[in-house]
Motif scaffolding. Structure first.
Motif, PDB file in Angstrom:
ATOM      1  N   ALA A   1      -0.527  -1.663   3.748  1.00 31.56           N
ATOM      2  CA  ALA A   1      -0.860  -2.941   4.377  1.00 31.56           C
ATOM      3  C   ALA A   1      -1.863  -2.759   5.517  1.00 31.56           C
ATOM      4  N   ILE A   2      -1.743  -1.677   6.240  1.00 33.35           N
ATOM      5  CA  ILE A   2      -2.621  -1.445   7.397  1.00 33.35           C
ATOM      6  C   ILE A   2      -3.996  -0.944   6.965  1.00 33.35           C
ATOM      7  N   HIS A   3      -4.027  -0.054   5.985  1.00 30.72           N
ATOM      8  CA  HIS A   3      -5.256   0.689   5.700  1.00 30.72           C
ATOM      9  C   HIS A   3      -5.933   0.332   4.382  1.00 30.72           C
ATOM     10  N   ARG A   4      -5.385  -0.574   3.592  1.00 30.19           N
ATOM     11  CA  ARG A   4      -5.976  -0.835   2.282  1.00 30.19           C
ATOM     12  C   ARG A   4      -7.414  -1.351   2.442  1.00 30.19           C
ATOM     13  N   SER A   5      -8.260  -0.909   1.515  1.00 30.38           N
ATOM     14  CA  SER A   5      -9.656  -1.344   1.492  1.00 30.38           C
ATOM     15  C   SER A   5      -9.791  -2.506   0.514  1.00 30.38           C
ATOM     16  N   PRO A   6     -10.933  -3.220   0.500  1.00 31.85           N
ATOM     17  CA  PRO A   6     -11.135  -4.273  -0.504  1.00 31.85           C
ATOM     18  C   PRO A   6     -11.013  -3.736  -1.931  1.00 31.85           C
ATOM     19  N   GLU A   7     -11.489  -2.496  -2.148  1.00 28.72           N
ATOM     20  CA  GLU A   7     -11.383  -1.892  -3.477  1.00 28.72           C
ATOM     21  C   GLU A   7      -9.920  -1.613  -3.835  1.00 28.72           C
ATOM     22  N   ARG A  48      -2.142   4.990  -4.036  1.00 30.11           N
ATOM     23  CA  ARG A  48      -3.561   5.354  -3.999  1.00 30.11           C
ATOM     24  C   ARG A  48      -4.277   4.784  -2.785  1.00 30.11           C
ATOM     25  N   THR A  49      -3.719   3.749  -2.166  1.00 29.24           N
ATOM     26  CA  THR A  49      -4.357   3.197  -0.971  1.00 29.24           C
ATOM     27  C   THR A  49      -4.355   4.203   0.176  1.00 29.24           C
ATOM     28  N   SER A  50      -3.497   5.211   0.102  1.00 30.35           N
ATOM     29  CA  SER A  50      -3.440   6.224   1.157  1.00 30.35           C
ATOM     30  C   SER A  50      -4.633   7.171   1.091  1.00 30.35           C
ATOM     31  N   HIS A  51      -5.223   7.321  -0.102  1.00 30.42           N
ATOM     32  CA  HIS A  51      -6.310   8.282  -0.325  1.00 30.42           C
ATOM     33  C   HIS A  51      -5.890   9.684   0.110  1.00 30.42           C
ATOM     34  N   ASN A  52      -4.584   9.942   0.050  1.00 29.92           N
ATOM     35  CA  ASN A  52      -4.016  11.232   0.419  1.00 29.92           C
ATOM     36  C   ASN A  52      -3.471  11.877  -0.850  1.00 29.92           C
TER      37      ASN A  52
END
Length: 253
Positions: A121-127, A165-169
């Protein structure tokens, strides 16, 4: 009096501590470990003990050793994947043979996924949001419109992976990927009635909407309630669980 043998030898304890440092990000993939003399001082053991610990890590392909002036012991680029894969193998076997209860499985899921939903919720990008929206749309059709529920389990798994995947970690993504490979042997093999499908979507929808609004607290609450719903469904139909073969599980999405 006979003293109990320690669960882990000194080299095993040292190798586990190094793994912990990798999982916690203190050691990154590709980082060079301190030299054997330095490690000996850090752990208060002999160099031979350090060599035994490094041998264990090398055998598991967690570290790799290079020769020459720029040589030394380095964290393998596959270290995080291998550690999570080992966890996956252990967890699958434990579930299959009854060493871990369903309650313990869902306790672990709650501990892992609730903070990930907050992070999303905090870090999600538009993609990220566009990807999540496509999975949300698919679930809406499957839960509310489709006649069959056969495709729902994989759609739910894809939704959870999309959030990860929104974590990009890579470590978070791999953890969730393997966690939901395990879920194939649990409730996701159950067929749901139309009423249950409606309730399932009602538990998923707030997660998507809170991530869309970047409302971290609501994302946490939504994920917690959704996982509790899955836990309840599993518990009520526990006798219907069918254990699968990990080699036959669907590929990562």
């Amino acid at each position: 009096m006979i003293l109990a043998k320690p669960l882990f030898s000194i080299p095993e304890q040292i190798s586990r501590q190094i793994k912990e440092s990798i999982l916690q990000g203190e050691l990154q993939l590709g980082d060079k470990l301190p030299g054997e003399n330095k490690l000996s001082e850090m752990f208060g053991v002999s160099r031979s003990t350090i060599r035994d610990a490094l041998h264990l890590l090398r055998t598991e392909h967690i570290i790799e050793t290079r020769q020459g002036n720029q040589g030394g012991h380095f964290v393998s680029q596959k270290a995080s994947y291998l550690m999570i894969q080992n966890l996956n193998n252990y967890a699958f076997s434990s579930l299959k043979f009854g060493y871990i209860s369903l309650d313990q499985f869902f306790e672990f899921t709650l501990l892992v996924e609730v903070p990930i939903a907050r992070f999303a919720a905090i870090h999600r990008s538009p993609e990220d949001l566009a990807d999540l929206k496509s999975h949300h749309f698919r679930l809406a059709n499957l839960c509310l419109l489709a006649r069959s529920s056969y495709s729902i389990p994989q759609a739910v798994i894809s939704f959870h992976r999309s959030i990860a995947r929104t974590s990009h970690n890579p470590l978070i993504i791999e953890t969730i990927d393997h966690l939901y490979r395990l879920s194939v042997v649990l409730s996701f093999q159950l067929l749901l009635s139309f009423n249950q499908r409606q309730l399932l979507f009602e538990s998923i929808d707030p997660i998507y909407r809170s991530i869309k609004k970047q409302d971290a607290l609501m994302a946490e609450r939504g994920m917690s309630e959704h996982l509790q719903f899955l836990s309840d469904i599993t518990r009520t139909k526990e006798q219907d669980i069918v254990f699968g073969d990990p080699s036959q599980m669907p590929p990562s999405i």
